[in-house]
Write an enzyme that holds these catalytic residues in place. Structure first.
Site, PDB file in Angstrom:
ATOM      1  N   PRO A 119      32.701  44.340  46.164  1.00 33.51           N
ATOM      2  CA  PRO A 119      33.264  44.488  47.511  1.00 33.51           C
ATOM      3  C   PRO A 119      34.344  45.565  47.538  1.00 33.51           C
ATOM      4  O   PRO A 119      35.136  45.692  46.614  1.00 33.51           O
ATOM      5  CB  PRO A 119      33.859  43.105  47.794  1.00 33.51           C
ATOM      6  CG  PRO A 119      33.101  42.173  46.914  1.00 33.51           C
ATOM      7  CD  PRO A 119      32.788  42.962  45.679  1.00 33.51           C
ATOM      8  N   GLU A 120      34.345  46.349  48.601  1.00 35.01           N
ATOM      9  CA  GLU A 120      35.334  47.415  48.729  1.00 35.01           C
ATOM     10  C   GLU A 120      36.549  46.904  49.495  1.00 35.01           C
ATOM     11  O   GLU A 120      36.601  45.755  49.938  1.00 35.01           O
ATOM     12  CB  GLU A 120      34.689  48.633  49.381  1.00 35.01           C
ATOM     13  CG  GLU A 120      33.471  49.090  48.590  1.00 35.01           C
ATOM     14  CD  GLU A 120      32.939  50.459  48.997  1.00 35.01           C
ATOM     15  OE1 GLU A 120      33.727  51.335  49.369  1.00 35.01           O
ATOM     16  OE2 GLU A 120      31.710  50.646  48.907  1.00 35.01           O
ATOM     17  N   ARG A 140      28.615  54.889  37.807  1.00 37.61           N
ATOM     18  CA  ARG A 140      28.269  54.287  39.097  1.00 37.61           C
ATOM     19  C   ARG A 140      27.241  55.170  39.803  1.00 37.61           C
ATOM     20  O   ARG A 140      27.228  56.385  39.651  1.00 37.61           O
ATOM     21  CB  ARG A 140      29.516  54.131  39.975  1.00 37.61           C
ATOM     22  CG  ARG A 140      30.583  53.201  39.409  1.00 37.61           C
ATOM     23  CD  ARG A 140      30.118  51.754  39.407  1.00 37.61           C
ATOM     24  NE  ARG A 140      31.162  50.854  38.921  1.00 37.61           N
ATOM     25  CZ  ARG A 140      31.294  50.462  37.667  1.00 37.61           C
ATOM     26  NH1 ARG A 140      30.455  50.912  36.741  1.00 37.61           N
ATOM     27  NH2 ARG A 140      32.256  49.632  37.296  1.00 37.61           N
ATOM     28  N   LYS A 145      41.466  46.056  45.979  1.00 38.32           N
ATOM     29  CA  LYS A 145      40.384  45.073  45.863  1.00 38.32           C
ATOM     30  C   LYS A 145      40.875  43.741  45.295  1.00 38.32           C
ATOM     31  O   LYS A 145      40.069  42.867  44.964  1.00 38.32           O
ATOM     32  CB  LYS A 145      39.269  45.641  44.983  1.00 38.32           C
ATOM     33  CG  LYS A 145      38.650  46.932  45.531  1.00 38.32           C
ATOM     34  CD  LYS A 145      37.567  47.464  44.608  1.00 38.32           C
ATOM     35  CE  LYS A 145      36.997  48.772  45.122  1.00 38.32           C
ATOM     36  NZ  LYS A 145      35.909  49.296  44.267  1.00 38.32           N
TER      37      LYS A 145
END
Length: 262
Positions: free
Chosen positions: A2-3, A250, A51
């Site tokens: 989650p950002e 990523r 985060k």
């Protein structure tokens, strides 16, 4: 993972359910906290930092959690059955008179003095959604290593806190910057950072992330998750790859025409 906007929204909901209320029952189901009892503690607030999530109590303690890839907090009204996952996946239970906040699959959960929160979040750069947001400081941190790719620099939480792979892909597209461009070669880096803050701010009040203004499934992004599909601007096929330091690579997306390689 989650950002920052997703974590911000989760904290707002947790804060609405818990702040100003005493914990009637609590369980922290990890070995290091198994004997900790938060019952009777008054929740002052639940706030995000990038985060990270910080549950602050009146007695000077903070419960720190991080969702990483699989964690989540679910809120239920008193008496409502819990539907966030199997019971064996529950890592935290915080129950007040009105609500139950249940933490599932939390990979990071620790208790520390509120005065020592810097031990867990002090390394973070300016928070894109926080009161400490400082565009100039974020730019300074990114350009401190000018040879590092902008794609890697944007995901480094020490540069700016809260950004993830969705926003990295979309911001680089909107600025016409290839993600492998060295940070020191990015034209108008201050504008890129401003756009990152504006875009994540625009999405923070809703569960859907969109850079296009379209909230329908399949229409929310320009390049993210669209490998092999035509660019919405020029119809060139979107490309993808994974890159980054070993163990921190990523997936990235870009349009070869709109974002020429450096």
């Amino acid at each position: 993972m989650p950002e920052g906007d997703t974590v911000w929204l989760a904290c707002r909901r947790l804060n609405a359910a818990l702040a100003g209320r005493k914990i009637a029952r609590a369980e922290l189901r990890i070995p290091s906290l198994a004997t900790v009892d938060l019952s009777g503690s008054l929740v002052l607030e639940v706030v995000p930092r990038g985060k990270h999530q910080l549950f602050r109590f009146e007695d000077g303690r903070t419960l720190h959690s991080h969702l990483r890839m699989d964690g989540s907090w679910r809120i239920f009204r008193s008496g409502q059955s819990w539907r966030g996952g199997p019971t064996h996946q529950v890592r935290a239970i915080l129950i007040t008179e009105d609500h139950a906040a249940i933490g599932y699959r939390l990979p990071v959960l620790e208790l520390l003095p509120t005065a020592e929160e810097d031990r867990v979040v002090g390394h973070l750069g300016p928070d894109l959604l926080g009161p400490d947001w400082d565009q100039a400081e974020a730019v300074r941190r990114i350009t401190a290593d000018p040879r590092r790719t902008i794609g890697e620099a944007l995901l480094d939480q020490r540069n700016l806190a809260g950004l993830g792979t969705f926003y990295r892909a979309e911001i680089c597209f909107l600025q016409g910057v290839h993600p492998r461009t060295p940070a020191g070669d990015v034209a108008e880096l201050d504008r890129l950072v401003d756009r990152a803050q504006w875009l994540i701010m625009a999405n923070r009040d809703r569960p859907e992330q969109s850079s296009t203004g379209d909230l329908r499934s399949g229409g929310r992004s320009y390049v993210y998750g669209r490998a092999g599909q035509p660019c919405r601007r020029c119809r060139t096929m979107i490309r993808t790859e994974e890159f980054g330091p070993p163990g921190q690579d990523r997936r990235s997306y870009w349009c070869p025409n709109c974002q020429p390689a450096p």
